[in-house]
Design an enzyme around this catalytic site. Structure first.
Site, PDB file in Angstrom:
ATOM      1  N   LYS A 116       0.806  -1.219   0.000  1.00  0.00           N
ATOM      2  CA  LYS A 116       0.000   0.000   0.000  1.00  0.00           C
ATOM      3  C   LYS A 116       0.843   1.275   0.000  1.00  0.00           C
ATOM      4  O   LYS A 116       0.491   2.265  -0.650  1.00  0.00           O
ATOM      5  CB  LYS A 116      -0.932  -0.012   1.208  1.00  0.00           C
ATOM      6  CG  LYS A 116      -1.786  -1.272   1.336  1.00  0.00           C
ATOM      7  CD  LYS A 116      -3.135  -1.107   0.782  1.00  0.00           C
ATOM      8  CE  LYS A 116      -4.067  -2.277   1.023  1.00  0.00           C
ATOM      9  NZ  LYS A 116      -3.555  -3.609   0.787  1.00  0.00           N
ATOM     10  N   GLU A 200      -2.247   7.540   7.073  1.00  0.00           N
ATOM     11  CA  GLU A 200      -3.056   8.451   6.264  1.00  0.00           C
ATOM     12  C   GLU A 200      -3.944   9.292   7.176  1.00  0.00           C
ATOM     13  O   GLU A 200      -4.285   8.876   8.288  1.00  0.00           O
ATOM     14  CB  GLU A 200      -3.986   7.684   5.325  1.00  0.00           C
ATOM     15  CG  GLU A 200      -3.324   6.979   4.184  1.00  0.00           C
ATOM     16  CD  GLU A 200      -4.334   6.230   3.338  1.00  0.00           C
ATOM     17  OE1 GLU A 200      -3.947   5.820   2.239  1.00  0.00           O
ATOM     18  OE2 GLU A 200      -5.488   6.057   3.766  1.00  0.00           O
ATOM     19  N   ARG A 290      -6.744  -8.135  -8.652  1.00  0.00           N
ATOM     20  CA  ARG A 290      -7.437  -9.433  -8.764  1.00  0.00           C
ATOM     21  C   ARG A 290      -8.897  -9.162  -9.073  1.00  0.00           C
ATOM     22  O   ARG A 290      -9.346  -8.020  -9.111  1.00  0.00           O
ATOM     23  CB  ARG A 290      -7.340 -10.194  -7.444  1.00  0.00           C
ATOM     24  CG  ARG A 290      -7.822  -9.349  -6.276  1.00  0.00           C
ATOM     25  CD  ARG A 290      -7.973 -10.146  -4.997  1.00  0.00           C
ATOM     26  NE  ARG A 290      -8.149  -9.305  -3.826  1.00  0.00           N
ATOM     27  CZ  ARG A 290      -9.280  -8.722  -3.455  1.00  0.00           C
ATOM     28  NH1 ARG A 290     -10.365  -8.835  -4.207  1.00  0.00           N
ATOM     29  NH2 ARG A 290      -9.343  -7.976  -2.356  1.00  0.00           N
TER      30      ARG A 290
END
Length: 453
Positions: A116, A200, A290
């Site tokens: 990430k 974040e 995916r």
């Protein structure tokens, strides 16, 4: 085109992949754990191979056994589905090394976008809007505290290798930070074997909107519209729908950015770009490399078989569609049917399924692996199926879902069926006035049902 594909998964997604292969005239190989020998995907496949014990680490996560099964059966490609090894770059690389096509992106792309913090760096380089936060991974607690002070509280502490809501904690004030950071770090190490963290700004009560993309090996990138996945419990999606209720201008911006992101990383195959939306602004949060659990709602409004497109792309075919060829029709909703007891903190409910009746009718689809007499095992995810409906508009889709949930019969285990039914009747949901805090803020009323009704 491939002659034989091994499906490296179980449950409803394995069944879903096998069905697309059937439509395409491709033979399939199912792999299964010792306790899954009677599972539907094993019965539907042309061949099947037992790859280990009940524990996922002994079977569905056992790379060597899966590769051996592919080689032994002469499978040219492996479809990983979602979960398990679907976003594992080492497995994709192992497939490449052994001359087996991995139906998904290249291993280096999975590695890049699956981390990430690295994905965030790449999106910043591509000019994609991201949530304010650390530029990359956070090396220790003190650096984390400094970043949190800079971007201001509340902050979201996330595992770089995370997924499914694990390795994630919110610190609403600086006094919460140390405990949240260390807890998330420990959870990440246990779940993913990687305790790298990033931070974040926590966007309070946003909508969770994602864009479905298809990218071939020749640089062609298409979007198949967006989905609203805001109805969540503990970061796990519960209900998804397409299209979302955002404005056309915001939709156009998000889909343009999603295409830009894919081109920047030279992405191949199907993928999903996920955003948080707040105050008419959107921020990239992650890319799923995916097929998604919720892909059927996009299939329903586009009439495109995404699994088939994945297989064609992996086989080297060009996308025959152009963006102007993709048309969106009506509205679709998906409910995840889980073997769990919402009244007992959503505790999983494994056991023998005595009776199962599947709803049907125009615009009603049920993706599952269950049948009367099957066993719901305690070793794996509690999702036993997905109810998907399509209507000419959102109101019609909601009415169809309400009726489908009324008709569904699952006896022998407990499910979240009544819980979902009440969500579909909540006035705020009916008006489209909801965000990621919906279930948390309505939980008390959503649990007001008779367990025997």
């Amino acid at each position: 085109m491939f002659q034989k594909i091994l499906v490296a998964n179980r449950g409803e997604i394995a069944v879903r992949i096998i069905r697309s292969c059937m439509y395409m005239g491709i033979k399939t190989v199912a792999v299964y754990s010792e306790v899954d020998k009677d599972s539907l995907h094993v019965q539907l496949a042309d061949e099947s191979v037992c790859i280990g014990g009940a524990k996922s680490s002994e079977s569905y996560l056992n790379m060597e056994n899966i590769i051996s099964a592919a080689i032994h059966t002469g499978s040219e490609a492996i479809h990983p589905g979602f979960g398990f090894l679907s976003e594992n770059p080492a497995f994709a690389e192992l497939c490449e090394t052994c001359g087996i096509v991995f139906i998904g992106p290249k291993s280096h792309t999975i590695s890049l976008m699956g981390n990430k913090s690295k994905a965030r760096e790449m999106m910043i380089q591509a000019g994609v809007p991201v949530v304010p936060g650390s530029e990359g991974s956070v090396k220790d607690l003190n650096e984390g505290k400094a970043i949190a002070e800079k971007i201001t509280y509340p902050v979201l502490i996330k595992a770089s290798a995370g997924g499914g809501g694990r390795g994630m904690r919110i610190a609403f004030k600086k006094e919460d930070f140390s405990t949240a950071f260390e807890t998330a770090k420990t959870e990440a190490k246990n779940a993913f074997g990687d305790q790298t963290m990033y931070i974040e700004k926590y966007i309070e009560n946003p909508k969770h909107i994602e864009v479905q993309v298809l990218c071939d090996k020749y640089g062609n990138v298409l979007h198949l519209g967006e989905r609203d996945c805001s109805i969540q419990r503990r970061n796990q999606k519960v209900i998804e729908e397409a299209p979302s209720l955002i404005s056309k201008s915001l939709r156009d911006k998000m889909t343009d950015v999603a295409i830009k992101a894919c081109k920047h990383v030279q992405y191949e195959n199907a993928g999903t770009i996920e955003f948080l939306v707040s105050n008419n602004e959107f921020y990239f949060i992650e890319m799923n490399t995916r097929i998604q659990v919720e892909h059927p709602v996009t299939e329903m409004i586009t009439q495109i078989d995404i699994i088939s497109e994945q297989i064609k792309i992996a086989a080297g075919e060009k996308l025959v569609m152009k963006q102007n060829d993709i048309h969106f029709h009506g509205h679709s909703i998906e409910c995840r049917i889980n073997a769990e007891n919402p009244k007992n903190q959503f505790r999983p409910s494994p056991g023998d399924l005595h009776l199962f009746h599947m709803p049907s009718g125009p615009g009603v689809r049920f993706d599952s692996f269950i049948y009367s007499g099957s066993k719901i095992l305690p070793h794996y995810d509690s999702m036993i199926g997905k109810m998907i409906v399509h209507g000419k508009n959102r109101d019609e889709a909601i009415k169809k879902m309400q009726a489908a949930l009324e008709e569904l019969v699952v006896q022998g285990i407990q499910t979240n069926q009544s819980f979902l039914y009440l969500i579909l009747h909540e006035p705020c949901y009916l008006k489209g006035d909801f965000d990621t805090s919906f279930i948390e803020s309505h939980l008390e009323s959503l649990l007001e049902y008779d367990e025997h009704e």
